[in-house]
Enzyme design. Structure first.
Site, mmCIF file in Angstrom:
data_model
loop_
_atom_site.group_PDB
_atom_site.id
_atom_site.type_symbol
_atom_site.label_atom_id
_atom_site.label_comp_id
_atom_site.label_asym_id
_atom_site.label_seq_id
_atom_site.Cartn_x
_atom_site.Cartn_y
_atom_site.Cartn_z
ATOM 1 N N ASP A 1 42.376 45.836 31.962
ATOM 2 C CA ASP A 1 42.372 46.493 30.650
ATOM 3 C C ASP A 1 41.292 47.565 30.589
ATOM 4 O O ASP A 1 41.506 48.651 30.036
ATOM 5 C CB ASP A 1 42.125 45.475 29.535
ATOM 6 N N ASP B 1 42.634 36.770 30.862
ATOM 7 C CA ASP B 1 41.559 37.533 30.226
ATOM 8 C C ASP B 1 40.271 36.735 30.324
ATOM 9 O O ASP B 1 40.293 35.499 30.315
ATOM 10 C CB ASP B 1 41.887 37.816 28.758
#
Length: 164
Positions: A141, A123
């Protein structure tokens, strides 16, 4: 009866490849240029921040001992297969749904690659307001969320628009 792939929603699978290239490319750049926890401000309220996610969204089940890696990998594979079948059964002209499915598949496969290759999801997008930080996320995402939003949007469109 056999039908041409170009006449089905599978015509939109190119978008899966685009999402994968952008997602995996961004993660590669982070892994090559950032140490875990490094942060680089981009704009007010937006940083690049290297984080590892061993769970799902919002680090759900991140500290569950490792089984969740395979659980979420299985979910990603299952959802991707279901959406490919749905794309095959839909017409290529049903653009909104097929684009949504392709975005979700691309995002799911991007995070699946991370889980299988690294054991965690990379991330890097850190959105914040003042001292409050949203959960760090990645482009996969984002693709999944945009795809889900398009499916919801499609549900509100008049019937004529849904068929196109």
């Amino acid at each position: 009866m056999s039908q041409s792939i170009c006449s089905t929603g599978l015509r939109w699978l190119w978008l899966v490849v685009v999402v994968l290239i952008i997602d995996l490319g961004s993660k590669y750049l982070i892994l090559q240029n950032f140490a875990l926890g490094d942060t680089v401000p981009l704009f007010p309220s937006l940083n690049l921040h290297y984080a590892r996610n061993y769970g799902a969204a919002f680090s759900f089940l991140a500290d569950s001992g490792g089984w969740q890696r395979w659980f979420f990998a299985g979910i990603a594979i299952g959802i991707s297969v279901i959406l490919v079948v749905m794309m095959y059964r839909s017409k290529a002209t049903q653009k909104l749904n097929n684009i949504a499915y392709a975005l979700i598949i691309g995002g799911a496969l991007g995070n699946l690659f991370d889980r299988l290759w690294h054991g965690f999801v990379v991330d890097m997008i850190d959105f914040y307001v003042g001292d409050w930080h949203f959960a760090t996320f990645n482009l996969a995402d984002t693709a999944i969320c945009v795809g889900a939003a398009l499916i919801v949007l499609e549900g509100f469109l008049p019937s004529k628009a849904k068929k196109q």
